[in-house]
Design a protein around this motif. Structure first.
Motif, PDB file in Angstrom:
ATOM      1  N   PRO A 222       0.819  -1.214   0.000  1.00  0.00           N
ATOM      2  CA  PRO A 222       0.000   0.000   0.000  1.00  0.00           C
ATOM      3  C   PRO A 222       0.854   1.265   0.000  1.00  0.00           C
ATOM      4  N   TYR A 356      -5.056  -0.390  -1.438  1.00  0.00           N
ATOM      5  CA  TYR A 356      -5.187  -1.010  -0.112  1.00  0.00           C
ATOM      6  C   TYR A 356      -5.668  -2.452  -0.133  1.00  0.00           C
ATOM      7  N   ASP A 359      -4.511  -4.854   2.764  1.00  0.00           N
ATOM      8  CA  ASP A 359      -4.036  -4.065   3.900  1.00  0.00           C
ATOM      9  C   ASP A 359      -4.979  -4.273   5.092  1.00  0.00           C
ATOM     10  N   HIS A 362      -6.839  -0.834   6.236  1.00  0.00           N
ATOM     11  CA  HIS A 362      -7.701  -0.069   5.338  1.00  0.00           C
ATOM     12  C   HIS A 362      -8.560  -1.024   4.525  1.00  0.00           C
TER      13      HIS A 362
END
Length: 516
Positions: A222, A356, A359, A362
């Motif tokens: 990311p 993202y 991730d 997020h």
């Protein structure tokens, strides 16, 4: 009267001696022959304006100027000085008996000043090979040309100084450059250091392995996870350039006109990071004057493509042949040249358009189709040529603020150099092979033979991840490098396991979702 001066034409990294013949007879004609481009043909106008401005007025006469051999294309403004000196000698404004001792290059300003030219280093190498006594260059090119030993190099500010030297009025001292002192003086000086990187130990380990074996690497993660930050610090852990590598790298930059006035030799490995809007010609070289591209400017160094998926797919695909052959042939209608391009390819990219996917902190808002289209710019054949693939996650601020500074580059570099020395000893009888990434298929089976347990592990990984034969070879090469870092003569199972772990884009959620 006939006068001869000497210059050089550069095609690729090779210079060819050019004889400039100036013949003066009665009349008012002017003719320039010898396959000259527009810049060379315009030299007469520059010379005609410059010589009166420095006190030399030539009588009206018929001039024939021939650039021999005539079948080699002459380009650029570096022929101004030798043509001007030839015209003066033909008009008997200076003696012609010393013209055969010197090769000369330089662009002439209308005020008589000499302006810098490209490719002074290859020209100096040619002048020494042809056993010229000396080379006359503009002042800005003197240090670049003076790298060549056993050749007197004279840096001049204007054409008046050249005339005085060839007439015997003055005796300037040749330029001296202590090549070895300048080469070793700046080798270990880096502005960026890995001690600035907190956390990300797994990625730093991957970069260390890549540096130790000269392997290509891609980081996917990311925004703000430190991909570019770590890539820019990679040169600080690479082994130092050898003098031969430095000379070859400097030649490429000399031909491209990328050397500054104060630079004699490139002492650190180049780091090139072109913008994603670069064209295929800008990346691989070409243009109307056979200029080297970014892949050649990164020779013996690092080519870093940040935001890899933002590059056009057509541009990325032209990397396949240079990555495999470590040289590139640029073929155009008027020329074909070959440039070296042995570089470490390092890339970084976000995992999806929003950045993202995967991730934990997020939420990704991209659909599987959007992610697939985004990542499809990295083709399978290109991905196969990247030895190390690693995912990276952003370090949370709470942890980042409490972490100690990372291991300094100097400590990592020591381990890398030790591993490279093992490889240099291993490949001492193999011409053109200096690190594990350059091993041929036969050499892989000779030096990276896994034991029975490792072979079973590798077979399972190949079947489960559906890896290609090229990926199999890459894993063995990386395993050999990991073993070298450990000082192990044999490739063991944990070396294979770590190398398989660097094929992140071939496994896990990426494969399950059909993204790669």
């Amino acid at each position: 009267m006939l006068a001869k001066t000497y210059c050089a034409a550069v095609v690729g990294l090779e210079a060819t001696t050019i004889t400039i013949e100036v013949n003066m007879t009665r009349g008012v004609m002017f003719n320039l022959s010898g396959m000259a481009d527009t810049a060379v043909k315009e030299s007469y106008a520059r010379i005609s304006a410059a010589l009166p401005n420095v006190g030399y007025r030539l009588a009206v006469a018929s001039l024939t100027i021939n650039l021999s051999p005539a079948d080699i294309r002459k380009e650029g403004s570096s022929y101004d000085l030798p043509i001007a000196i030839g015209m003066l000698a033909a008009h008997e404004k200076l003696p012609a008996n010393r013209l055969g001792d010197y090769m000369m290059v330089g662009e002439l300003g209308l005020d008589g000043k000499l302006k810098p030219v490209r490719a002074a280093l290859p020209i100096a190498i040619r002048a020494r090979k042809e056993k010229f006594k000396g080379l006359i260059v503009p002042r800005q090119n003197e240090r670049e040309a003076a790298v060549v030993n056993n050749l007197e190099v004279y840096g001049m500010d204007n054409i008046t100084q050249v005339i005085e030297m060839l007439s015997g009025v003055s005796k300037p001292e040749p330029v001296f450059v202590d090549t070895r002192k300048e080469f070793y003086e700046h080798q270990a000086s880096f502005d960026l250091d890995f001690s600035d990187v907190r956390g990300q130990e797994n990625v730093k380990r991957a970069l260390e392995v890549a540096a130790a074996g000269g392997h290509n690497l891609i980081m996917i993660g990311p925004p703000g996870s430190g991909k570019s930050m770590m890539a820019k610090r990679l040169p600080s852990i690479l082994p130092p350039l050898s003098l031969a590598e430095s000379l070859e790298t400097t030649q490429v930059h000399s031909v491209a006109g990328k050397l500054s006035r104060d630079t004699s030799l490139i002492s650190q490995r180049p780091f090139r990071s072109p913008h994603h809007t670069i064209s295929q010609v800008g990346l691989c070289g070409g243009t109307s004057s056979a200029q080297p591209g970014e892949v050649s400017l990164a020779h013996n160094g690092v080519l870093f493509l940040d935001e890899l998926t933002e590059f056009s797919k057509q541009t990325l695909e032209v990397l396949r042949q240079p990555l495999e052959d470590r040289k590139i042939t640029v073929a155009r209608a008027k020329y074909t040249v070959e440039y070296p391009c042995s570089f470490m390819f390092v890339a970084s990219t976000n995992p999806c358009p929003c950045g993202y996917y995967g991730d934990p902190n997020h939420t990704c808002v991209c659909t599987p189709g959007q992610i697939q289209r985004y990542m499809s710019k990295i083709s399978g054949p290109l991905l196969d040529r990247i030895d190390i693939q690693c995912e990276i996650q952003a370090v949370p601020f709470a942890e980042l603020s409490q972490m100690e500074p990372g291991e300094p580059s100097a400590a990592i570099r020591e381990r890398v150099i030790a591993a490279r020395k093992i490889q240099e000893e291993r490949f001492r009888n193999h011409r053109g092979v200096h690190c594990n990434a350059q091993m041929t298929e036969r050499m892989v089976h000779q030096y990276a033979v896994p034991d029975a347990q490792s072979l079973d592990m590798l077979r399972m990984a190949m079947e489960r991840l559906k890896l290609s034969a090229r990926a199999y070879t890459r894993i063995l090469k990386v395993s050999r490098t990991i073993a070298d870092l450990e000082g192990s003569e044999k490739v063991l199972s944990h070396h294979i396991a770590e190398a398989i772990g660097y094929r992140n884009l071939d496994r896990g959620d990426w494969a399950e979702r059909g993204i790669l």
